[in-house]
Scaffold this motif. Structure first.
Motif, short mmCIF file in Angstrom:
data_model
loop_
_atom_site.label_atom_id
_atom_site.label_comp_id
_atom_site.label_asym_id
_atom_site.label_seq_id
_atom_site.Cartn_x
_atom_site.Cartn_y
_atom_site.Cartn_z
N MET A 73 -27.41 24.55 66.78
CA MET A 73 -26.50 23.39 66.71
C MET A 73 -25.61 23.33 67.96
O MET A 73 -25.36 22.26 68.51
N ALA A 74 -25.15 24.51 68.39
CA ALA A 74 -24.27 24.55 69.56
C ALA A 74 -25.01 24.15 70.84
O ALA A 74 -24.44 23.57 71.76
N LYS A 75 -26.32 24.43 70.88
CA LYS A 75 -27.11 24.22 72.10
C LYS A 75 -27.42 22.74 72.34
O LYS A 75 -27.52 22.31 73.49
N TYR A 76 -27.59 21.96 71.26
CA TYR A 76 -28.03 20.57 71.43
C TYR A 76 -26.92 19.60 71.04
O TYR A 76 -26.48 19.58 69.89
N GLU A 77 -26.54 18.78 72.00
CA GLU A 77 -25.46 17.81 71.77
C GLU A 77 -25.85 16.82 70.67
O GLU A 77 -25.00 16.33 69.93
N ASN A 78 -27.17 16.54 70.55
CA ASN A 78 -27.58 15.52 69.56
C ASN A 78 -27.75 16.08 68.14
O ASN A 78 -28.06 15.33 67.23
N ILE A 79 -27.57 17.39 67.95
CA ILE A 79 -27.51 17.90 66.56
C ILE A 79 -26.05 17.80 66.13
O ILE A 79 -25.17 18.40 66.75
N CYS A 80 -25.80 17.03 65.08
CA CYS A 80 -24.41 16.74 64.71
C CYS A 80 -23.69 18.00 64.25
O CYS A 80 -24.25 18.84 63.54
N SER A 89 -19.96 36.05 47.22
CA SER A 89 -18.61 36.11 46.66
C SER A 89 -17.70 35.18 47.48
O SER A 89 -18.11 34.67 48.53
N ARG A 90 -16.47 35.04 47.00
CA ARG A 90 -15.47 34.24 47.73
C ARG A 90 -15.31 34.79 49.16
O ARG A 90 -15.33 34.03 50.13
N GLU A 91 -15.22 36.12 49.27
CA GLU A 91 -14.97 36.74 50.58
C GLU A 91 -16.17 36.49 51.51
O GLU A 91 -16.01 36.22 52.70
N TRP A 92 -17.34 36.57 50.96
CA TRP A 92 -18.57 36.36 51.74
C TRP A 92 -18.61 34.93 52.26
O TRP A 92 -18.93 34.67 53.42
N TYR A 93 -18.24 33.98 51.39
CA TYR A 93 -18.23 32.56 51.79
C TYR A 93 -17.19 32.33 52.90
O TYR A 93 -17.47 31.66 53.90
N ILE A 94 -16.01 32.94 52.72
CA ILE A 94 -14.96 32.77 53.74
C ILE A 94 -15.44 33.33 55.08
O ILE A 94 -15.24 32.72 56.14
N ALA A 95 -16.12 34.47 55.04
CA ALA A 95 -16.64 35.07 56.28
C ALA A 95 -17.65 34.11 56.94
O ALA A 95 -17.68 33.97 58.17
N LYS A 96 -18.43 33.43 56.13
CA LYS A 96 -19.41 32.47 56.66
C LYS A 96 -18.70 31.28 57.33
O LYS A 96 -19.07 30.85 58.42
N VAL A 97 -17.65 30.79 56.67
CA VAL A 97 -16.88 29.68 57.25
C VAL A 97 -16.24 30.13 58.57
O VAL A 97 -16.26 29.39 59.57
N ASN A 98 -15.71 31.35 58.59
CA ASN A 98 -15.11 31.87 59.83
C ASN A 98 -16.15 31.93 60.94
O ASN A 98 -15.87 31.60 62.10
N ARG A 99 -17.35 32.37 60.59
CA ARG A 99 -18.43 32.48 61.59
C ARG A 99 -18.79 31.08 62.13
O ARG A 99 -19.01 30.92 63.33
N ILE A 100 -18.86 30.10 61.23
CA ILE A 100 -19.16 28.73 61.67
C ILE A 100 -18.10 28.28 62.68
O ILE A 100 -18.40 27.74 63.74
N ARG A 101 -16.83 28.57 62.35
CA ARG A 101 -15.74 28.09 63.23
C ARG A 101 -15.71 28.85 64.55
O ARG A 101 -15.25 28.33 65.56
N GLU A 102 -16.22 30.09 64.52
CA GLU A 102 -16.28 30.88 65.76
C GLU A 102 -17.35 30.30 66.69
O GLU A 102 -17.11 30.10 67.88
N ILE A 103 -18.52 30.00 66.13
CA ILE A 103 -19.63 29.52 66.97
C ILE A 103 -19.50 28.02 67.25
O ILE A 103 -19.85 27.55 68.34
N LEU A 104 -19.00 27.28 66.27
CA LEU A 104 -18.88 25.82 66.42
C LEU A 104 -17.43 25.42 66.10
O LEU A 104 -17.13 24.92 65.00
N PRO A 105 -16.50 25.63 67.04
CA PRO A 105 -15.08 25.44 66.73
C PRO A 105 -14.76 24.04 66.20
O PRO A 105 -13.83 23.86 65.41
N ASP A 106 -15.56 23.06 66.60
CA ASP A 106 -15.24 21.69 66.20
C ASP A 106 -16.15 21.19 65.08
O ASP A 106 -16.43 19.99 64.97
N CYS A 107 -16.63 22.10 64.22
CA CYS A 107 -17.63 21.66 63.24
C CYS A 107 -16.97 21.04 62.01
O CYS A 107 -16.04 21.60 61.43
N GLY A 108 -17.47 19.87 61.59
CA GLY A 108 -17.02 19.26 60.33
C GLY A 108 -17.62 20.05 59.17
O GLY A 108 -18.73 20.59 59.28
#
Ligand code: SAM
Ligand code: SF4
Length: 475
Positions: A281-288, A311-330
């Motif tokens: 997703m980060a590599k291609y501008e046309n992947i939203c 678990s809740r903690e596992w999900y939060i870690a996944k969200v954190n990872r998304i924000r780390e790799i894709l800071p502007d992700c909806g």
């Protein structure tokens, strides 16, 4: 409900939509069918496959139920309310059958699969019951029903993907299209009826997906949404080229068709979305930059009962990872209130998770027990309806604040927008969408549907962004 943004997986505005792509060619077909669709985007995509199968056999679509020789209703079983809506609609078809006794009525999709031949006894006016993997047999079933027999095919398949059928785009704006990449689900979340109504998970041939997307692009489409109940577990072995195609690789292949083709996808299961997907997703501008990542509950105890496998903690870690790799992700989610045994503490955990994730969009439901599911067999549906609804309202109220803040954060910023057509309210204005799937209204000027423009946001409501001026994007 807070489903303010359209073009979503389960779009309230589209429920019961009827199609007629060839309405100006009414005289060229021997018979006409009318099809109404309910439920998720996969059902709407399936109706396009059904239209293609019927069209091949000389049936044309009509948007006028009075003109139809065949009425089909493509149904949803996900919650009891969805089934009640369909049953009510069926009673409304009774009058057409009275005035045209040769009219045939067919029930397609998840309710057909769940209730099978029992449907024929319960709903006397139904002539055909056809499950989601049996659409190729529709022409034969119609012939059978024409002889006065009831026709049923609800066989589920381990390999049907309708890969070779070019769906007929129904009611399309010519810019966005849904493309099914897989069918069924192997996950067995305890509340969910989908594994029973849509069968085992199977992925569609990668080359057929890429070809369909290429053809759409050549026809002028500028956005495809790759659809599956769990897209991240997409897996295809291309024996000819000795290649294993993961979801990340599939997305890359589609993104490479053209930088002018936007790529979206839905739905991601938190346990399966990989770093490889996020880096693609980060590599291609046309992947939203947008992920629908349903969590269902913020309580680890409830998540375990739901069989979500995180678990809740596992999900939060996944969200954190998304924000780390894709800071502007909806980010959007699905939530259920009042699942079996849910306490006030569990409910508060769901609200606090929503605070943490600050979702741009959330689809929120109260739990509806579905017969045959793991939860219906194992647990008591013990939360009173008024408690489920009160918790849902609290959740909606909280999310309303988050979604408004999400819109307000965009004021003053500039976005690349894909134009989808004329604004519904004013024909001097156009409507398009940002990368984050937010609707933007702006002056028409010389711009056209399917083009990209840059807009700077001046103001917003809870569901829409507005701009005074659009600037063309240079190729
Ligand atoms: N496959 C997707 C996933 O795992 O997130 C979504 C599938 S389902 C069609 C869409 C949403 O309906 C689910 O995410 C869940 O929130 C909701 N849903 C499913 N079964 C439900 C039930 N029995 N009662 C209330 N909501 C339900
Ligand atoms: Fe249902 Fe879970 Fe499969 Fe989604 S992942 S379709 S909620 S069983």
């Amino acid at each position: 409900m807070l489903e303010t943004l359209t073009h979503k997986e389960h779009d309230e505005a589209r429920q019961g939509e009827a199609y007629a792509p060839f309405s100006n060619e009414v005289n060229t077909f021997k018979k006409h069918f009318y099809i109404e669709s309910y439920g998720c985007a996969m059902n709407f995509a399936d109706s396009e496959v059904v239209a293609s199968i019927l069209n091949e056999r000389g049936f044309g679509a009509t948007r006028n139920v009075e003109d139809a020789d065949l009425i089909f209703i493509n149904t949803c079983s996900i919650r009891d309310k969805a089934e009640q809506t369909v049953r009510k609609r069926l009673t409304e078809f009774r009058k057409f059958k009275r005035s045209n006794p040769s009219l045939l009525v067919g029930v397609l999709g998840c309710m057909a699969e769940r209730l099978k031949a029992q449907f024929l006894n319960e709903e006397k006016l139904v002539d055909m019951v056809v499950g989601p993997d049996a659409y190729r047999s529709l022409p034969g079933l119609i012939e059978e029903a024409e002889t006065g027999q009831k026709a049923v095919n609800v066989l589920l398949s381990r390999d049907e993907t309708y890969a070779d059928i070019a769906p007929i785009r129904l009611n399309s704006n010519g810019v966005n299209a849904f493309v099914s990449i897989m069918r069924g689900c192997n996950n067995m979340c305890s509340f969910c009826v989908v594994p029973f109504t849509r069968g085992r998970e199977r992925s569609r041939d990668a080359a057929s997906i890429v070809n369909e997307c290429k053809e759409l692009f050549e026809q002028g489409y500028r956005e495809v949404t790759l659809l599956g109940q769990n897209v991240d577990s997409y897996h295809w072995i291309d024996e000819k080229n000795n290649e294993t195609v993961s979801f990340a690789l599939l997305m890359e292949k589609v993104a490479l068709i053209s930088p002018l083709l936007r790529v979206r996808f839905s739905t991601s299961h938190p346990k399966d979305i990989t770093d490889e997907v996020l880096f693609t997703m980060a590599k291609y501008e046309n992947i939203c930059n947008y992920i629908h990542l349903p969590v269902q509950s913020g309580s680890s105890r409830v998540l375990q009962l739901m069989n979500r496998t995180y678990s809740r903690e596992w999900y939060i870690a996944k969200v954190n990872r998304i924000r780390e790799i894709l800071p502007d992700c909806g980010l959007s989610t699905d939530m259920i209130t009042g699942f079996c045994t849910e306490t006030e503490e569990d409910h508060q955990a769901s609200l606090s998770l929503m605070e943490y994730c600050n979702y741009d969009l959330a689809y929120m439901y109260f739990y509806s027990e579905r017969p045959g599911t793991l939860a219906a067999r194992r647990f008591k549906d013990d939360i009173p309806e008024e408690v489920k609804k009160r918790r849902l309202q609290e959740m909606i109220d909280l999310h309303r604040i988050h979604s408004l803040q999400s819109m307000q954060r965009d004021v003053g910023k500039t976005f690349k927008v894909l134009i989808e057509g004329t604004s519904k309210k004013d024909e001097n204005e156009l409507q398009g969408r940002t990368d984050h799937n937010k609707v933007v209204i702006f002056p028409r000027a010389h711009f056209k549907k399917g083009e990209y423009v840059y807009v700077t946001i001046d103001k917003c409501t809870a569901g829409t962004l507005f701009s005074n001026k659009a600037v063309g994007v240079k190729d």
